[in-house]
Design a protein around this motif. Sequence first.
Motif, short mmCIF file in Angstrom:
data_model
loop_
_atom_site.label_atom_id
_atom_site.label_comp_id
_atom_site.label_asym_id
_atom_site.label_seq_id
_atom_site.Cartn_x
_atom_site.Cartn_y
_atom_site.Cartn_z
N ASP A 63 -6.38 5.06 -11.15
CA ASP A 63 -5.65 4.38 -10.32
C ASP A 63 -5.77 2.56 -11.39
OD1 ASP A 63 -7.01 1.89 -9.60
OD2 ASP A 63 -7.76 3.12 -7.72
N HIS B 3 -0.87 3.72 -5.29
CA HIS B 3 -1.97 4.20 -5.12
C HIS B 3 -1.97 6.19 -4.92
CE1 HIS B 3 -3.90 0.59 -5.21
NE2 HIS B 3 -5.12 0.95 -6.02
N GLN C 292 -7.40 7.97 -2.12
CA GLN C 292 -7.15 7.46 -2.97
C GLN C 292 -8.39 8.40 -4.37
OE1 GLN C 292 -5.39 6.24 -5.75
NE2 GLN C 292 -5.73 5.75 -7.19
N ASP D 206 -5.41 1.45 -0.05
CA ASP D 206 -5.97 2.49 -1.58
C ASP D 206 -6.43 3.87 -0.54
OD1 ASP D 206 -8.44 1.24 -1.08
OD2 ASP D 206 -8.68 1.76 -3.56
#
Length: 604
Positions: free
Chosen positions: A422, A448, A409, A406
Amino acid sequence: MNLQELLDIVQQMKPADLSLYYPQGDGAGFWAAARSAGALAQELDEIRAEAVRLDGQAIPELSYTLFSVFAETGSRLEYERVYFERRRRLNTYVLLALLAPEQAGIPEPLADILWAVCGEYTWCLPAHVPAQHDAADINRYIDLFSSETGFTLTEISLLLGERLPPLLRSRIRHEVELRIFRPFLEEGPYEWETARHNWAAVCAGSIGAAALLAVDDPDRLAGILLKTERAMGYYLEGFGDDGACLEGLGYWNYGFGYFTYYSDLLRSRSGGRLDWFRLEKVARIACFQQHCFIDGSLVANFSDSLPEVRVHTGLSHYLAGLLPEVERPPSALRAPYTEDHCSRWAPAVRNLLWSAGAPRADEAWRPASSYLPDAAWLVSRHVSEAGTFGFAAKGGHNAEPHNHNDLGQFILSGGGEVYAADLGSGEYTADYFGAGRYSYDCNGSQGHSVPVIDGRYQQAGLQFSATVLHAAASAEKDELTLELARAYGLAGLKALVRSLVWHKAGQPRLELTDSYRYEGSPASWTERFVTWRRPELLAPGAVLLPGSTGGGVEVTYDPQVVEPEITAHTYRDHFGRETLWHSLDFQVLQPGAEGELRFIFQFL
């Protein structure tokens, strides 16, 4: 500290008695006052309501069939629902007994559930013992829940004291010795003793705490504490100097909670000679909770963490009373008694013990922005006349505890709703922690808000990492710039710089720019954004992430460069529920050797 130094301290320790829990050791006075204290009225009502639910129900059986489900299918929920329901029953009846100190003895339902827990085949979960094992060796295994159970029973025995029948007290001592103390000293070392995550704190902390309450022999107690102290050192090594818990706030509550429960008993019994809270790093870890909240109960839920978290008031008040830099959380964020689906005793009882008489906190968190450099997290809580808004983004690497792929993210929230999401933790199964981990949307980068390049997702491993090029937090804006090319393991990808600029106006906006350089040209490039909201196409160049009662976030883009595509997906959340999410993909129309892709997320 060596064994002899520890033994010298142990030999001078104060007794393990009720003064560890109550002023002047007056348990009866504490609980009598708690019944009439308005500050705890809601908590006590929840406990009594749970007792009403349990009234007349038989103790659920942990059958062979339930125990076998995990080995046969990889599913954990069937056994664990019953296991944790038994723990809920135990907690509820013990707390009711404590709230009635004037009564002699204990009620029959409490005696029966204590006896039933003592008689379980193992206190471990099936997921944590080998599928092929000899029943004669079952007590050599120690996991999170077996160690917690040993601590739970030992603490209950001390708190109830002579009200427990002698046979029950003897049975508890015998089972804790057989299942916890003896294997810890004779069967180890266990893998978790050197873990740099929650297992070290929970397992060793529970065993050390139980020993502080029940082991009378100084040499034996010193031997257990030596192993426990070493494990706690490894646990703290899992944190950077910024105090961030890479496993997320839920695992901070869990791991740092048990670190605190143990450290409190150690500090008390040693008269302060053994005190982990003297360390500056521990104080910074204690502040992690206040950094994580972005909007009401919404948190920066990177890793296997839930999007919404309620606080353990006991832990929070204890830390705030001990460390001046720790903020007391708003009372509205209190976790109800029944929220912990694992029904853990240690936090449940301390939510009462450590919250009684605590000062009131502010009604809401203050605005704050934090950059945590070791974790490479930027977390912002913005408050304006328009409401509360949250933003969080991360770098790091793809071999973190409870890792998700991720890097880059980000999360956006406003008014208690999440717009860029998330997914957090999915349902825990054998495959979830096995070879198939990154096929789950909540774990792989496909779930993500990060690019998909040539159809390729980010890869797992320490070498797949982000580099922070710039990070800053100020009153007007927060900024994080990351180099993400190494996250993908693509030979042709020479550079990928993600810039995130969070402008904190009345109605804030996020500016996101991805700039890349490629050897040749990628066959495809997708800018993916993950949301709970169902996106709506407004016009060329604009997509709406709608709020549930109006407003929302408008995403603007260059329609000459990218084309939006909206897809609905489902995944199984942490509790096994099918959950809907949407990908808002922007397909680059003509990906070249270089590109700059810019998006603005404007709150309306």
